[in-house]
Write an enzyme that holds these catalytic residues in place. Sequence first.
Site, mmCIF file in Angstrom:
data_model
loop_
_atom_site.group_PDB
_atom_site.id
_atom_site.type_symbol
_atom_site.label_atom_id
_atom_site.label_comp_id
_atom_site.label_asym_id
_atom_site.label_seq_id
_atom_site.Cartn_x
_atom_site.Cartn_y
_atom_site.Cartn_z
ATOM 1 N N SER A 106 1.120 -0.994 -0.298
ATOM 2 C CA SER A 106 0.082 -0.287 0.022
ATOM 3 C C SER A 106 0.758 1.066 0.242
ATOM 4 O O SER A 106 0.612 2.010 -0.156
ATOM 5 C CB SER A 106 -1.177 0.252 1.333
ATOM 6 O OG SER A 106 -1.902 -1.206 1.360
ATOM 7 N N VAL A 107 2.414 1.003 0.232
ATOM 8 C CA VAL A 107 3.177 2.616 0.143
ATOM 9 C C VAL A 107 2.827 3.540 -1.495
ATOM 10 O O VAL A 107 2.780 4.388 -1.691
ATOM 11 C CB VAL A 107 4.243 2.081 0.247
ATOM 12 C CG1 VAL A 107 4.703 2.102 1.683
ATOM 13 C CG2 VAL A 107 5.023 1.155 -0.526
#
Length: 708
Positions: free
Chosen positions: A310-311
């Site tokens: 999710s970065v």
Amino acid sequence: MKREVLNKNKNAVAKVFTLIFFLFLFLFIIRLGYLCLSGKVDGIDLKDFSNKRNTKTETLYALRGTIYDVNGETLAQTINSYTIIAYLDESRSEGFETPQHVVDKELTAQKLSTVLDMSEERILEILNKDAYQVEFGSAGKGLTELQKEAIEALGLYGIDFITTHKRYYPNNNFLSYVIGYTTTDEDGNMIGEMGIEEEYNDKMTGVNGYVQYQKDLNGYKFPNSNEIRKEKVDGNDVYLTIDSNVQMSLETIVNKAQKDSDADWIVAVVADAKTGKILGSATSPSFNPNTREISNYLNPLVSYTYEPGSVMKTYSFMAALENNPDFDPQTATCMTGPYTIGDDTVSDWNDTGWGEITYQRGYTLSSNTCIANLIKNYLSRQKLMDYYKSLGFGSKTGIDLPNEYTGKVDFKYDVEVVNAGFGQAMTTTPIQQVKALTAIANNGVLLTPYIVEKTVNSSTGEVTYKAEVKEGQRVASSSTVTKIKELMYQVVNGDPADTTGYRYRMDGYDLIGKTGTAQIANPRTGKYYTGSNDYVYSFAGMYPKDNPQVIIYFAMQRGRNYSTILSEAVKTIVKDTAKYLGIFEEAPELNKEVTTYEVGNYKNKQIEDVKKELDSTGASYVIFGNGSKVIDQYPVFKTKINTKNKVFIFTNDSNVIMPDLTNYSFKEASVVLTKLGIKHSINGSGYVQQQSLAPGTIIEDGMEVILN
């Protein structure tokens, strides 16, 4: 008549012998003339053969350049290594006033046994050999300067040393994958393997010289004979952007996180947000380049490729903002919950979603289905891919380290596009994450990360290469960057009920960032592992928010209790780097005068002189060992600290003695034990209350101390 025949026969024999003699003489003259003119026998050049038998050529090995950190702290160097020899033949002493050979073998054996790792009986056995000179096997090779000095202090006759060189890494596991190591080829030349040693091998190698002279039957130089000499040219020194103070802190934090989490691997990077300089890079597992017990030959910083998770949502939002100026994450909404794409379904980490929420809340809650809607409404496959590639994903960053991998950005099908939007179905490296973050820290302009500050001619001090900040293309507008910073701020500092990053909140530090949790693909089946801990956990962030100075990327695979361990690790990095770099200052203690000063270079100085120098600054310092000379220090030269901070001084004591570390902080204790080379493990955090080895214990091989 008979006498006359006999005389004729004698004359005939004499003539035959005379003829044979002159024939041999003729052939000899012809052969001699041929040899004089051609100088060869059976194709062998006689002059060359003679020269080789009587001429000795010794290689003058060029010293390999030293690797330093940005402050001049030595990280890798070429040092003298000694082999002890003993001359046994009395002829060695002819013409000398003092004996040049071993005179008293029993006494020599007795004294040498106190320094060499050999019994007195075994040494005496070697000394009793019928030989001109002898060596002492492996125990007599690879001796250090201290061991050589100890043997010389014994005052023994007939003892000498052969000097060679070896590569030495004074901090052992410290920064090992970045530094690399060297091997030695059959000609005695050092060859760089991995890291800076490999990347800058040609610049650090130098050019060997030689000396030629005439030798006797024993191989020794004829007195007063001429010699031909070509001087060596030593290699260039390399200065890294790495700051040993930041690196030491990072190593300590990563080692603790590894112990607490039992992760497959951990990688942590700290970079200067305004230049792209790498200030620190620590990994676990690591290795000691002095012993090279390596299980993995890939540098995690540049060669580990994995699905980042999710970065990547940060960059998906940046792409949407850049392609849609009217898109406002604070007001636009998305429907969360299961999202169907053909035969596939994308779900949120809580499976059910949160109903209809703003895109900002979707970002802080790390909603996958919000990303699916983002791509559907504001992006396309091509736009997302193009934007990822503009940030450097799928390409080498150009950092000055070998074997950099590119990762993979190549999604085709609709479900792959959505998955890529939240960091699956694609792979990146840690250094690519750092590079992408520089665009946010520099108002939309990408920077190329680098790790070498300069190279210097080791003989003249001339700077032969100086790194410069390399700006890339502008990938985001000021408006986009401002909105992204606000989103990242809310991840860390927003309502705990609405964010995945509330554990990273630190009052007064203004940290911003994004968390990541990515499934791990099975390389054999191509499917994802399904275990409860089969994830890569990460944090990508920077501080302070409005004018970022430091970039932090931290990732671990299959880390137990990851949420607490990862957040505590990142917060400790922030505190240590902020304090060291002067971004955030702690308030001084009341009623105590605190002054700031610059740490001097105390190495190789006499301990009494160093004490006077430290006392004059009002420094708080601790001396380890009873030696007369300083061999190491912490913090390093030119570090700015105040009089509250401890300075550690390490002396040339031949014994390593366990210090009393009671009330030392976690970091201080780890620094001291690492510098002393004492194997250790630390339980808990904060300050040392107990240690398993009593103060004053002489440390022997294999001993380990446990701190509580």
